[in-house]
Design a protein around this motif. Structure first.
Motif, mmCIF file in Angstrom:
data_model
loop_
_atom_site.group_PDB
_atom_site.id
_atom_site.type_symbol
_atom_site.label_atom_id
_atom_site.label_comp_id
_atom_site.label_asym_id
_atom_site.label_seq_id
_atom_site.Cartn_x
_atom_site.Cartn_y
_atom_site.Cartn_z
ATOM 1 N N VAL A 4 1.820 27.324 -92.580
ATOM 2 C CA VAL A 4 0.730 28.281 -92.792
ATOM 3 C C VAL A 4 0.819 28.891 -94.191
ATOM 4 O O VAL A 4 -0.190 29.026 -94.891
ATOM 5 C CB VAL A 4 0.762 29.365 -91.698
ATOM 6 N N ILE A 5 2.047 29.243 -94.599
ATOM 7 C CA ILE A 5 2.199 29.781 -95.957
ATOM 8 C C ILE A 5 1.820 28.723 -96.973
ATOM 9 O O ILE A 5 1.174 29.009 -97.983
ATOM 10 C CB ILE A 5 3.661 30.221 -96.179
ATOM 11 N N GLY A 6 2.206 27.471 -96.695
ATOM 12 C CA GLY A 6 1.851 26.382 -97.603
ATOM 13 C C GLY A 6 0.351 26.309 -97.783
ATOM 14 O O GLY A 6 -0.141 26.080 -98.892
ATOM 15 N N PHE A 7 -0.365 26.559 -96.691
ATOM 16 C CA PHE A 7 -1.828 26.567 -96.784
ATOM 17 C C PHE A 7 -2.282 27.656 -97.750
ATOM 18 O O PHE A 7 -3.111 27.414 -98.625
ATOM 19 C CB PHE A 7 -2.423 26.784 -95.395
ATOM 20 N N GLY A 8 -1.717 28.850 -97.590
ATOM 21 C CA GLY A 8 -2.094 29.944 -98.488
ATOM 22 C C GLY A 8 -1.808 29.601 -99.936
ATOM 23 O O GLY A 8 -2.654 29.800 -100.823
ATOM 24 N N VAL A 9 -0.629 29.028 -100.176
ATOM 25 C CA VAL A 9 -0.248 28.704 -101.551
ATOM 26 C C VAL A 9 -1.154 27.617 -102.115
ATOM 27 O O VAL A 9 -1.632 27.718 -103.252
ATOM 28 C CB VAL A 9 1.231 28.265 -101.600
ATOM 29 N N THR A 10 -1.425 26.606 -101.290
ATOM 30 C CA THR A 10 -2.289 25.524 -101.766
ATOM 31 C C THR A 10 -3.655 26.069 -102.157
ATOM 32 O O THR A 10 -4.189 25.751 -103.220
ATOM 33 C CB THR A 10 -2.459 24.462 -100.663
ATOM 34 N N ALA A 11 -4.198 26.907 -101.255
ATOM 35 C CA ALA A 11 -5.506 27.478 -101.552
ATOM 36 C C ALA A 11 -5.455 28.249 -102.857
ATOM 37 O O ALA A 11 -6.341 28.128 -103.711
ATOM 38 C CB ALA A 11 -5.931 28.395 -100.407
ATOM 39 N N PHE A 12 -4.385 29.026 -103.014
ATOM 40 C CA PHE A 12 -4.300 29.855 -104.215
ATOM 41 C C PHE A 12 -4.245 28.998 -105.475
ATOM 42 O O PHE A 12 -5.022 29.206 -106.410
ATOM 43 C CB PHE A 12 -3.063 30.747 -104.126
ATOM 44 N N ILE A 13 -3.372 27.998 -105.507
ATOM 45 C CA ILE A 13 -3.284 27.260 -106.774
ATOM 46 C C ILE A 13 -4.504 26.371 -106.962
ATOM 47 O O ILE A 13 -4.888 26.081 -108.095
ATOM 48 C CB ILE A 13 -1.988 26.442 -106.915
ATOM 49 N N LEU A 14 -5.126 25.998 -105.865
ATOM 50 C CA LEU A 14 -6.352 25.223 -106.014
ATOM 51 C C LEU A 14 -7.421 26.062 -106.701
ATOM 52 O O LEU A 14 -8.069 25.621 -107.667
ATOM 53 C CB LEU A 14 -6.842 24.768 -104.628
ATOM 54 N N VAL A 15 -7.581 27.276 -106.213
ATOM 55 C CA VAL A 15 -8.572 28.164 -106.808
ATOM 56 C C VAL A 15 -8.192 28.491 -108.244
ATOM 57 O O VAL A 15 -9.036 28.543 -109.135
ATOM 58 C CB VAL A 15 -8.703 29.440 -105.955
ATOM 59 N N LEU A 16 -6.889 28.673 -108.451
ATOM 60 C CA LEU A 16 -6.419 28.942 -109.810
ATOM 61 C C LEU A 16 -6.797 27.790 -110.731
ATOM 62 O O LEU A 16 -7.267 28.001 -111.861
ATOM 63 C CB LEU A 16 -4.898 29.132 -109.784
ATOM 64 N N THR A 17 -6.613 26.571 -110.241
ATOM 65 C CA THR A 17 -6.971 25.408 -111.049
ATOM 66 C C THR A 17 -8.461 25.408 -111.387
ATOM 67 O O THR A 17 -8.848 25.217 -112.545
ATOM 68 C CB THR A 17 -6.622 24.115 -110.282
ATOM 69 N N CYS A 18 -9.269 25.635 -110.351
ATOM 70 C CA CYS A 18 -10.715 25.655 -110.580
ATOM 71 C C CYS A 18 -11.074 26.673 -111.650
ATOM 72 O O CYS A 18 -11.845 26.415 -112.576
ATOM 73 C CB CYS A 18 -11.451 26.024 -109.293
#
Lengths: 114, 138, 766
Positions: A79-93
């Motif tokens: 679940v935390i991995g999901f949060g982190v993935t979302a965060f860096i994905l948005v950061l990338t965008c």
């Protein structure tokens, strides 16, 4: 089975680290996603595989339970991995939108910048 | 996405999944399930909404502010822990204490479920905040 | 306890407070040390009867650290010196520093120091001793740098702090080793287990580490370099800290631990020879100084060397001599520093070339200087003579050292004699040189303290029995057995007297050829490596080196950090386990693998490798999805239903997330890295992968500890009231962890929200 998983996890680590060493931010995102899979699998394997039944108590059964601790650890990790993935994905965008590049060596700035 | 079938099915399925997730949530202590999974399931149901309709429609259909679920969940989880403290037990001790007194064992179960409910809300809030924010960007 | 704390309270709280409300308490600050002096003196009869006053407070009981204090003969002598000289210095400072605006700050520091120093000598616990020890370093730093606007003050303060605190750390390591051997930090308990320490394999390490601490503090060669630079402090500070008390902390430690660490040949050779070499070196260096304070600084180094070598010999005579000389040195060096201060104050310079003929203008000062210098030179009937005789008697040991030590002792003492003569003759006799014409006798405020000390010198010389009983007690504490000190001016015709006569006659002879002697010293000096340069090199070199490393390491580029970290992981974990573990292939249990497990593993491996070569974003995202679903399938196979469910839903939502964000994602483009970089990247990733595989295989083979899982399995229903063990662990056993995790989740959500919704300062890019 552990040996097989050791091979899989080794391959996952190698691939994800190769991605993370890349200059491209998107590849770093892929790398982090993959490395969290690798870490989860590693945790589960280190607890011992081939448990005979799920760690849910039942009476009168003599079968051995799968190790519950790695499972509890991994569950939150997913679940935390999901949060982190979302965060860096948005950061990338956002970085890509703002600076029109995802090259880390350019995003880093000038060499003499402190 | 403009699939008519999806649009038609999405809303009934939403209620189905949400009620299933409530079921999963309550069986969590004794069977596979619990706050994390139920939260993600509910989030999945709403993700289907975001996939079927545009975000404005979703917003008008469900006037929920997903962000607020996160602090609500955190406070619930924290409160369940503090409740034990008031009774003189260590922070977040649902079980100890109660098991010396088998009569109020059920009460113990209730406090653990409050904690799990907090987890549920935080997971749901997080997933949907992220999805709605990204989906509603354009 | 009260004794240690009260100057602290006065120094750090009362003084600054009173200064704020404009009460000029600092005029009366001398009351504090005086009261303390009398309080300690009150214990005299009890100490002489062999009693020990002790007091203890818990501090960190789990580590055996306590604030325990103990007043025995040795501590008593030191405590009296600290408070007694402290009182005189405060009186002296009041006049000396009267024009200083920050005088309250000055007295705060002095009292802070007094507290810490009392703490050092009264502590009965190695850790609290260490804490007070470092506090003395800090207060010394503050006092040396008191005139912080002077470059040289800052340099000296920093140097003193670095060297003494560095030595303190070595000492702490020694203390901790002592703890591991004896199981206690309490000094009284350690002293009772001396055999245990002496027979321990750590003995030599403990000895060397403790000696480093003690030698840095007591300015023994080659750590003496900080002391001459510390002379930038106001003169009363030099008199107090850098001759009478703080530099004797190292001596105190040697004396205190002598019963445990002493008595071996290591101790004898290391301590005695360091001491005697320091003594010779210091006295030779003192001669070529032009600055009176520098002369006294090197003389202090030399005198401390003398005491150290006595403690190294640690026979009964030697220890009595050492304790007596500690008192004598505090008295005569204190008075000499104060005289220097007076000269500086009245004539406006301390440079020997500009001084001369002051004797007629300031007769009292000259007499005090004469007494102090004669005591230092070891001339009867002064106290210095008696301790020097004891010194000569003590160095007459058996074996080859019995020839070398006396020779060096006489050699060093000749130069001691010479610089003592320089101190008294150059400024006071001869033609009148100072530019300042109106030099006159110092005011009573300045003269009182050195005069008291001068009288003490005389009294101790003529009637040493005054302190004989207390010295016996101090020496007994050092040696750990009963000692009866017979001190007298006249010992009869014997070898030490002969040596004294040699010293005096050669001293007079060489003093008359002073310029020639200096010339020779200068010549030898030129060829020596310069220890100060070495220190400076350290001081400038280490930051430069650190800067270089930081520049190389902190490139601000993710790849470089990862390469460093992972290479280190490979080198430390991978290679060492390769070298040090038995390389037997553990049982792989290949026959227990089912076909579908092979399939799942194969799909995972193939798709991850395929991921490496794909150039399309969409395909990469889908492959990641495949891997994720395979992982959840694997969880199903491994009887982890909760995980499988979670992974399945998370994977779906992540996929949706990627697809929603898809239009905003950058394309995967060709990398323009150098070929060598790519090869390094590949090598690092493959080696890390191998390390991980290797570790996993071997961690399976070597199970050292029992798994803790059975606790959770057994207690899940009993304590957590649930049958789903994973869930019970999450919400109950490890509820605190879960609490933290959902907090992190919330933070991630709000960060995402902020990244998209908020446009803080990023507006200009759009």
């Amino acid at each position: 089975m552990e040996f097989l998983m050791a091979l899989v996890v080794g391959v996952f680590f190698a691939v994800s680290i190769y991605f993370m060493l890349s200059k491209k931010l998107l590849k770093v995102v892929f790398g982090t996603l993959l490395i969290s899979h690798a870490a989860n699998l590693m945790l589960l394997t280190s607890g011992g595989l081939k448990g005979e039944k799920a760690p849910i108590l039942s009476d009168g059964s003599t079968l051995s339970y799968a190790d519950p601790i790695p499972q509890a650890l991994i569950l939150t990790a997913i679940v935390i991995g999901f949060g982190v993935t979302a965060f860096i994905l948005v950061l990338t965008c956002r970085l890509y939108k703002t600076f029109a590049t995802d090259d880390l060596s350019i995003l880093r700035g000038e060499a003499n910048e402190k | 996405m403009n699939s008519l079938i999806l649009k038609t099915v999405a809303t009934p399925v939403l209620y189905l999944i949400v009620s299933f997730s409530v079921y999963v949530f309550f069986r969590g202590h004794n069977n596979p399930g619990g706050g994390f999974i139920a939260g993600l399931l509910t989030a999945g149901a709403f993700v289907l909404q975001y996939l079927s309709f545009d975000s404005k429609t979703v917003k008008s259909n469900f006037s929920l502010n997903w962000k607020k679920l996160i602090p609500v969940g955190l406070i619930l989880a924290l409160g369940s822990g503090l409740g034990g403290m008031i009774l003189g037990y260590p922070f977040l001790s649902h079980s100890f204490g109660c098991f010396y007194l088998p009569l109020i064992g059920e009460l113990e179960l209730a406090t653990a479920i409050i904690f799990d409910l907090g987890v549920y809300f935080v997971v749901l809030g997080t997933a949907l905040t992220i999805i709605s924010v990204i989906g509603g960007k354009d | 306890m009260t004794i240690v704390i009260s100057p602290f309270v006065f120094g750090l709280i009362v003084l600054p407070f009173l200064h704020k409300i404009k009460l000029r308490f600092h005029k009366w600050v001398g009351i504090v040390p005086l009261v303390l002096f009398l309080t300690i003196l009150k214990y005299k009869s009890s100490i002489i009867n062999g009693n020990i006053v002790s007091e203890a407070y818990q501090w960190v009981p789990s580590f055996d650290v306590s604030l325990s204090f103990r007043l025995d003969g040795l501590s008593f002598i030191f405590a009296l010196i600290i408070t007694g000289i402290g009182f005189l210095v405060v009186i002296y400072s009041k006049k000396y520093m009267h024009s200083e605006s920050a005088i309250s700050r000055y007295f705060s520091y002095i009292l802070l120091f007094m507290s810490s120093m009392l703490g050092v000598v009264l502590s009965n616990n190695l850790i609290s001793l260490f804490v007070f020890w470092e506090l003395t370093s800090i207060s010394s730093y503050l006092l040396i740098g008191f005139w912080f606007y002077k470059e040289k003050s800052r340099y000296g303060a920093w140097k003193a702090l670095l060297i003494t605190a560095g030595g303190g750390l070595a000492m702490l390591a020694g203390f901790i080793l002592m703890y591991t051997v004896t199981g206690s930090f309490e000094i009284s308990q350690i002293l009772s287990q001396k055999e245990l320490i002496k027979s321990s394999p750590f003995y030599l390490t403990i000895l060397v580490l403790t000696l480093i601490g003690s030698f840095t503090k007591s300015a023994q060669f080659p750590f003496h370099v900080w002391l001459p630079d510390a002379m930038e402090a106001p003169t009363p500070v030099s008199a107090y800290l850098h001759s009478a008390t703080m530099v004797k902390a190292g001596i105190y430690l040697l004396a205190r631990l002598n019963p445990v660490l002493g008595g071996s040949s290591y101790w004898f050779y290391m301590v005695t020879f360091t001491g005697i070499l320091t003594m010779c070196y210091g006295s030779i260096m003192a001669i070529r100084q032009r600055d009176l304070k520098a002369l006294l600084a090197f003389s202090t180094i030399s005198q401390l060397g003398l005491i150290t070598s006595l403690l190294g010999v640690s026979t009964e005579t030697a220890v009595i001599g050492a304790v007596f000389h500690i008192i004598n040195h505090a008295a005569f060096k204190g008075s000499l520093f104060m005289v220097t201060g007076i000269i500086d104050h009245e004539a406006g310079t301390r440079n020997l070339d500009e001084l001369g003929g002051l004797g007629r203008k300031m007769p009292f000062t000259a007499v005090v200087a004469l007494i102090g210098a004669l005591a230092m030179a070891g001339i009867p009937p002064l106290n210095g003579f008696i301790s020097k005789e004891l010194f000569f008697e003590a160095v007459l040991v058996d074996g080859w050292a019995g020839y070398v030590l006396p020779a060096l002792a006489v050699f060093g003492s000749i130069f001691t004699f010479i610089y003592s003569m320089i101190f008294v003759i150059s400024p006071f006799l001869g033609t009148y040189k100072p530019k300042e014409k109106t030099v006159h006798e110092a005011p009573w405020g300045l003269l009182l303290s050195p005069m008291i000390l001068g009288v003490t010198n005389l009294a101790l010389g003529i009637y040493p029995k005054l302190v004989a009983d207390i010295i016996s007690k101090g020496a007994a504490n050092i040696l750990g057995k009963y000692v009866d000190a017979h001190l007298s001016l006249w010992h009869g015709f014997n070898v030490p007297l002969l040596m004294s006569l040699i010293v005096i006659s050669f001293g007079c002879l060489l003093f008359s050829r002073l310029n020639y002697v200096k010339h020779i010293i200068e010549k030898i000096q030129m060829k020596k490596i310069n220890l100060n340069k070495l220190y400076d090199l350290f001081q400038t070199g280490i930051p430069k080196f650190a800067g270089f490393i930081t520049e190389k390491q902190m490139t601000g580029f993710l790849r470089d950090y990862l390469v460093y970290i992972l290479s280190f992981v490979f080198l430390s974990v991978g290679l060492t386990s390769l070298f040090f573990m038995e390389l037997s292939i553990p049982n792989l249990n290949l026959e227990r693998i089912d076909v579908y497990e092979y399939v799942v593993a194969a799909i995972m491996v193939v798709s991850s490798i395929f991921l490496l070569f794909t150039r399309k974003r969409l395909i990469a995202i889908l492959i990641l999805g495949v891997i994720g679903y395979m992982v959840s399938l694997f969880f199903v196979l491994e009887k982890a239903p909760d995980l499988a469910l979670t992974q399945l839903i998370v994977e779906t939502i992540t996929l949706v997330l990627f697809l929603i964000a898809f239009p905003h994602l950058p394309e995967i483009t060709e990398e323009n890295s150098k070929r060598s970089t790519k090869i390094i990247n590949a090598a690092v990733s493959i080696l890390t992968g191998l390390t991980v595989t290797f570790l996993m295989v071997y961690s399976k083979a070597y199970k050292i500890y029992e798994s803790v899982s059975s606790y959770y399995i057994d207690n899940s229903l009993l304590l957590g009231g649930g049958k789903n063990i994973v869930n019970v662990i999450l919400v109950d056993f490890r509820g605190f962890d879960t609490m933290g995790e959902i907090t992190v989740l919330g933070i991630a959500a709000f960060s995402v929200y902020a990244l998209i919704k908020l446009r803080l300062g990023g507006r200009k890019y759009e």
